[in-house]
Design an enzyme around this catalytic site. Structure first.
Site, PDB file in Angstrom:
ATOM      1  N   GLU A  28       5.595 114.171 -55.650  1.00  0.00           N
ATOM      2  CA  GLU A  28       4.223 114.151 -56.180  1.00  0.00           C
ATOM      3  C   GLU A  28       3.557 115.517 -56.011  1.00  0.00           C
ATOM      4  O   GLU A  28       4.090 116.402 -55.317  1.00  0.00           O
ATOM      5  CB  GLU A  28       3.409 113.086 -55.454  1.00  0.00           C
ATOM      6  CG  GLU A  28       3.281 113.344 -53.965  1.00  0.00           C
ATOM      7  CD  GLU A  28       1.934 112.921 -53.389  1.00  0.00           C
ATOM      8  OE1 GLU A  28       0.893 113.266 -53.964  1.00  0.00           O
ATOM      9  OE2 GLU A  28       1.959 112.258 -52.330  1.00  0.00           O
ATOM     10  N   ASP A 139     -12.549  99.991 -52.694  1.00  0.00           N
ATOM     11  CA  ASP A 139     -11.700 101.188 -52.720  1.00  0.00           C
ATOM     12  C   ASP A 139     -10.283 100.837 -52.294  1.00  0.00           C
ATOM     13  O   ASP A 139      -9.909 100.919 -51.130  1.00  0.00           O
ATOM     14  CB  ASP A 139     -12.277 102.325 -51.861  1.00  0.00           C
ATOM     15  CG  ASP A 139     -11.545 103.643 -52.132  1.00  0.00           C
ATOM     16  OD1 ASP A 139     -10.464 103.596 -52.761  1.00  0.00           O
ATOM     17  OD2 ASP A 139     -12.037 104.702 -51.718  1.00  0.00           O
ATOM     18  N   LYS A 160      -1.472 106.110 -45.148  1.00  0.00           N
ATOM     19  CA  LYS A 160      -2.224 107.030 -44.291  1.00  0.00           C
ATOM     20  C   LYS A 160      -3.073 106.282 -43.274  1.00  0.00           C
ATOM     21  O   LYS A 160      -3.679 105.264 -43.583  1.00  0.00           O
ATOM     22  CB  LYS A 160      -3.063 107.964 -45.163  1.00  0.00           C
ATOM     23  CG  LYS A 160      -2.188 109.102 -45.705  1.00  0.00           C
ATOM     24  CD  LYS A 160      -2.923 109.985 -46.631  1.00  0.00           C
ATOM     25  CE  LYS A 160      -3.204 109.268 -47.907  1.00  0.00           C
ATOM     26  NZ  LYS A 160      -2.326 109.580 -49.004  1.00  0.00           N
TER      27      LYS A 160
END
Ligand code: PSU
Ligand code: MN
Length: 309
Positions: A28, A139, A160
């Site tokens: 990525e 979110d 994360k």
């Protein structure tokens, strides 16, 4: 096959690898454009490519340059990408914007999954996937839906640690994405080796991972197989040490009203400052570690497929 998609540009090396069924690993570029500071980002991007080459596989870094979707970047293109001032973070909804406005873009896990799949690549290495942000109703990273729709082996160090990890695992379960622990029973917490949360299966070698993924897809499932491995032991940070910095960064983001696409990059850069660079070092080490395992998996997959063909 590689010339039929509009707006797609393949590097010479990637095109040749695709035509000769050489092992490929997609990479990525949001981590380069939004996740790490210059010049560490360039060093890391080239370092991940070198790691993959060293294992006999071909790296395919995916990014948008001047409105074209690139699969595989030259060193010059990589340098241009990191020097560009206005770079968009590209998830599924953002491709057409970048194309029509002729922009530069770093593809997220979701964006990279989309492009790599169209290109026929089956293995992808990243740092940590996006997930459910804590204390926020909506979110939820598009990475999670993209993982549920894309048959790809994705190697990461979990999600994360700035995320709500139990909620992220629940969403992955709901969406039918297998979460594999590589030589571990625990879901890693990105900077730390464990989260105390279980994975859906533990596998201990690239061979087992390839066998698992092929069985999953042979049944007709279309989701990714998420392979999680802890950061290298020497650079892991204990959850106890990192948690207060994460809470502080999250509180600051709330006070500054930082939401949406800007939130993850803000939290990562604040953590680097708050930990005097410790999280940055761990992030880089785990990315290289993930590239290494992904290259092994890609080589194993390509050997397995060649015995069928
Ligand atoms: N892993 C890293 N650093 C990053 C990212 C992953 O080590 O910056 C990026 C990935 O591209 C991931 C994105 O898809 O963060 C998630 O952003 P969001 O939460 O806005 O979906
Ligand atoms: Mn998000």
């Amino acid at each position: 096959m590689t010339t039929t998609l509009p707006n797609f540009v393949y590097s010479v090396e990637v095109e040749q690898a695709l035509h000769s069924s050489k092992p490929l690993v997609a990479l990525e570029s949001t981590v380069i454009t939004h996740g790490l500071p210059y010049p560490k980002n360039l060093e890391l991007a080239l370092g991940m490519e070198a790691t993959i080459h060293a294992e006999g596989a071909c790296p395919a870094t995916i990014a948008i340059l001047d409105g074209s979707i690139h699969v595989g970047l030259t060193k010059n293109q990589m340098e241009k990408l990191v020097q560009e001032k206005n770079v968009r973070k590209i998830s599924h909804r953002d491709f057409a914007t970048a194309i029509v406005k002729k922009e530069f873009g770093g593809t997220t896990v979701a964006g990279t999954l989309f492009v790599a799949n169209k290109a026929g690549i089956k293995v992808f290495a990243t740092g940590g996937i996006g997930g459910v942000h804590p204390h926020s109703n909506f979110d939820i990273s598009a990475d999670l839906s993209a993982l549920s729709q894309t048959p790809m082996i994705v190697v990461c160090a979990g999600a994360k640690a700035i995320l709500d990890l139990p909620a992220t695992l629940e969403v992955l379960e709901t969406k039918g994405v297998p979460v594999i622990g590589y030589q571990t029973n625990e879901f890693p917490a990105f900077y730390s080796s464990g989260s105390g949360l279980p994975v859906s299966a533990r596998l201990d070698s690239p061979e087992e991972i390839v066998e698992f993924a092929l069985s999953h897809w042979l049944l007709g499932f279309q989701s990714a197989v998420l392979v999680t491995l802890p950061p290298p032991a020497a650079s892991a940070i204990s959850a106890q040490k990192i948690n207060s910095a994460i809470e502080q960064a999250q509180q600051e983001a709330e006070e500054k009203n930082i939401h949406g696409q800007a939130l993850t990059p803000y939290l990562l850069s604040r953590l680097t400052k708050l930990t005097n660079g410790a999280t940055l070092k761990t992030n880089i080490d785990l990315l290289l570690n993930n590239a290494h395992l992904a290259a092994h998996i890609a080589c194993t997959l390509s050997r397995t497929e060649s015995t069928f063909n």
